[in-house]
Design a protein around this motif. Structure first.
Motif, PDB file in Angstrom:
ATOM      1  N   MET A   1       0.801  -0.995   0.039  1.00 41.53           N
ATOM      2  CA  MET A   1       0.000   0.032   0.137  1.00 41.53           C
ATOM      3  C   MET A   1       0.774   1.383  -0.050  1.00 41.53           C
ATOM      4  SD  MET A   1      -2.884   1.213   2.805  1.00 41.53           S
ATOM      5  CE  MET A   1      -3.520  -0.387   3.195  1.00 41.53           C
ATOM      6  N   SER A   2       0.522   2.181  -0.842  1.00 43.14           N
ATOM      7  CA  SER A   2       1.207   3.341  -0.843  1.00 43.14           C
ATOM      8  C   SER A   2       0.905   4.368   0.302  1.00 43.14           C
ATOM      9  CB  SER A   2       0.931   4.052  -2.208  1.00 43.14           C
ATOM     10  OG  SER A   2       1.198   3.548  -3.331  1.00 43.14           O
ATOM     11  N   ALA A  28     -10.810   6.602   2.967  1.00 40.97           N
ATOM     12  CA  ALA A  28      -9.829   5.472   2.480  1.00 40.97           C
ATOM     13  C   ALA A  28      -8.954   5.430   3.693  1.00 40.97           C
ATOM     14  CB  ALA A  28      -9.321   6.153   1.309  1.00 40.97           C
ATOM     15  N   PHE A  29      -8.395   6.223   4.374  1.00 39.03           N
ATOM     16  CA  PHE A  29      -7.403   6.121   5.512  1.00 39.03           C
ATOM     17  C   PHE A  29      -7.940   5.255   6.683  1.00 39.03           C
ATOM     18  CE2 PHE A  29      -6.325   8.323   9.686  1.00 39.03           C
ATOM     19  CZ  PHE A  29      -5.000   7.600   9.944  1.00 39.03           C
ATOM     20  N   PHE A  30      -9.396   5.748   6.918  1.00 38.47           N
ATOM     21  CA  PHE A  30     -10.265   5.019   8.078  1.00 38.47           C
ATOM     22  C   PHE A  30     -10.538   3.418   7.659  1.00 38.47           C
ATOM     23  CE2 PHE A  30     -10.713   8.909  10.130  1.00 38.47           C
ATOM     24  CZ  PHE A  30     -10.438   8.800  11.521  1.00 38.47           C
ATOM     25  N   HIS A  31     -10.510   3.328   6.217  1.00 40.69           N
ATOM     26  CA  HIS A  31     -10.916   1.952   5.918  1.00 40.69           C
ATOM     27  C   HIS A  31      -9.661   1.192   5.398  1.00 40.69           C
ATOM     28  CE1 HIS A  31     -14.957   3.774   5.832  1.00 40.69           C
ATOM     29  NE2 HIS A  31     -15.513   2.844   6.313  1.00 40.69           N
ATOM     30  N   ASP A  32      -8.599   1.561   5.806  1.00 44.42           N
ATOM     31  CA  ASP A  32      -7.345   0.834   5.482  1.00 44.42           C
ATOM     32  C   ASP A  32      -6.933   0.701   3.923  1.00 44.42           C
ATOM     33  OD1 ASP A  32      -6.695   0.629   8.142  1.00 44.42           O
ATOM     34  OD2 ASP A  32      -7.924  -1.048   8.274  1.00 44.42           O
ATOM     35  N   ARG A  33      -7.589   1.809   3.051  1.00 44.55           N
ATOM     36  CA  ARG A  33      -7.138   1.744   1.667  1.00 44.55           C
ATOM     37  C   ARG A  33      -6.210   2.942   1.406  1.00 44.55           C
ATOM     38  NH1 ARG A  33     -12.984   2.111   1.496  1.00 44.55           N
ATOM     39  NH2 ARG A  33     -12.756   4.046   0.810  1.00 44.55           N
ATOM     40  N   ALA A  99       8.713  14.877   5.539  1.00 50.62           N
ATOM     41  CA  ALA A  99       7.958  13.563   5.937  1.00 50.62           C
ATOM     42  C   ALA A  99       7.698  12.867   4.329  1.00 50.62           C
ATOM     43  CB  ALA A  99       6.709  13.547   6.640  1.00 50.62           C
ATOM     44  N   ALA A 100       7.221  13.563   3.294  1.00 54.82           N
ATOM     45  CA  ALA A 100       7.198  12.888   2.107  1.00 54.82           C
ATOM     46  C   ALA A 100       8.252  12.454   1.467  1.00 54.82           C
ATOM     47  CB  ALA A 100       6.360  13.823   1.034  1.00 54.82           C
ATOM     48  N   LEU A 101       9.384  13.126   1.412  1.00 54.77           N
ATOM     49  CA  LEU A 101      10.706  12.950   1.145  1.00 54.77           C
ATOM     50  C   LEU A 101      11.343  11.373   1.525  1.00 54.77           C
ATOM     51  CD1 LEU A 101      12.491  16.396   0.804  1.00 54.77           C
ATOM     52  CD2 LEU A 101      11.598  14.775  -1.095  1.00 54.77           C
ATOM     53  N   ALA A 102      10.788  11.274   3.048  1.00 52.49           N
ATOM     54  CA  ALA A 102      11.455   9.819   3.663  1.00 52.49           C
ATOM     55  C   ALA A 102      10.504   8.761   3.074  1.00 52.49           C
ATOM     56  CB  ALA A 102      11.091  10.127   5.084  1.00 52.49           C
ATOM     57  N   THR A 103       9.393   8.927   2.305  1.00 45.45           N
ATOM     58  CA  THR A 103       8.617   7.843   1.757  1.00 45.45           C
ATOM     59  C   THR A 103       8.954   7.441   0.462  1.00 45.45           C
ATOM     60  OG1 THR A 103       7.087   9.242   0.800  1.00 45.45           O
ATOM     61  CG2 THR A 103       6.691   8.767   3.072  1.00 45.45           C
ATOM     62  N   GLU A 104       8.575   6.365  -0.220  1.00 44.51           N
ATOM     63  CA  GLU A 104       9.047   6.057  -1.544  1.00 44.51           C
ATOM     64  C   GLU A 104       8.247   6.799  -2.392  1.00 44.51           C
ATOM     65  OE1 GLU A 104       8.631   1.978  -4.205  1.00 44.51           O
ATOM     66  OE2 GLU A 104       9.246   1.751  -2.333  1.00 44.51           O
ATOM     67  N   GLU A 105       7.066   7.131  -2.203  1.00 43.64           N
ATOM     68  CA  GLU A 105       6.304   7.802  -3.004  1.00 43.64           C
ATOM     69  C   GLU A 105       6.351   9.216  -3.332  1.00 43.64           C
ATOM     70  OE1 GLU A 105       5.138   5.744  -0.669  1.00 43.64           O
ATOM     71  OE2 GLU A 105       4.881   4.056  -2.030  1.00 43.64           O
TER      72      GLU A 105
END
Length: 109
Positions: A1-2, A28-33, A99-105
């Protein structure tokens, strides 16, 4: 999941409106999507903003608390790299960019 970083304004908009793009992201966040990436500075800002008096009667207490609890249990805690603040129009955005720079996406919404 991204994993993406959700700006505070998008989070608040999603909690206030029960339809629209921001609302769909929060749902989507609350429903784990959707997994949200966060750093301590982001969770602190979320908590501070959601605790403001103007949201006391517009965002349910369960939603305000739920966001923080959900983020801590299923969010992606990242260690952001240092980001130079020189030239940024709004330095309050730096924790989100870092924080975004620390993620793959590398996505901030």
């Amino acid at each position: 999941m991204s994993a993406v970083v959700l700006d505070t304004s998008a989070l608040v908009a999603g909690l206030l409106a029960r339809r629209g793009a921001s609302s769909a992201l929060v749902a989507a966040f609350f429903h784990d999507r959707l997994q949200l990436a966060y750093a301590p500075a982001i969770i602190a800002e979320y908590a501070e903003v959601l605790d403001r008096p103007e949201f006391a009667h517009t965002i349910e207490p369960a939603d305000r608390i739920g966001v923080i609890m959900k983020l801590r249990t299923s969010g992606l805690l990242v260690t952001p790299p240092p980001v130079a603040s020189a030239g940024w129009p709004d330095v309050d955005d730096l924790p989100f960019v870092a924080a975004a720079l620390a993620t793959e996406e590398k996505i901030v919404v």
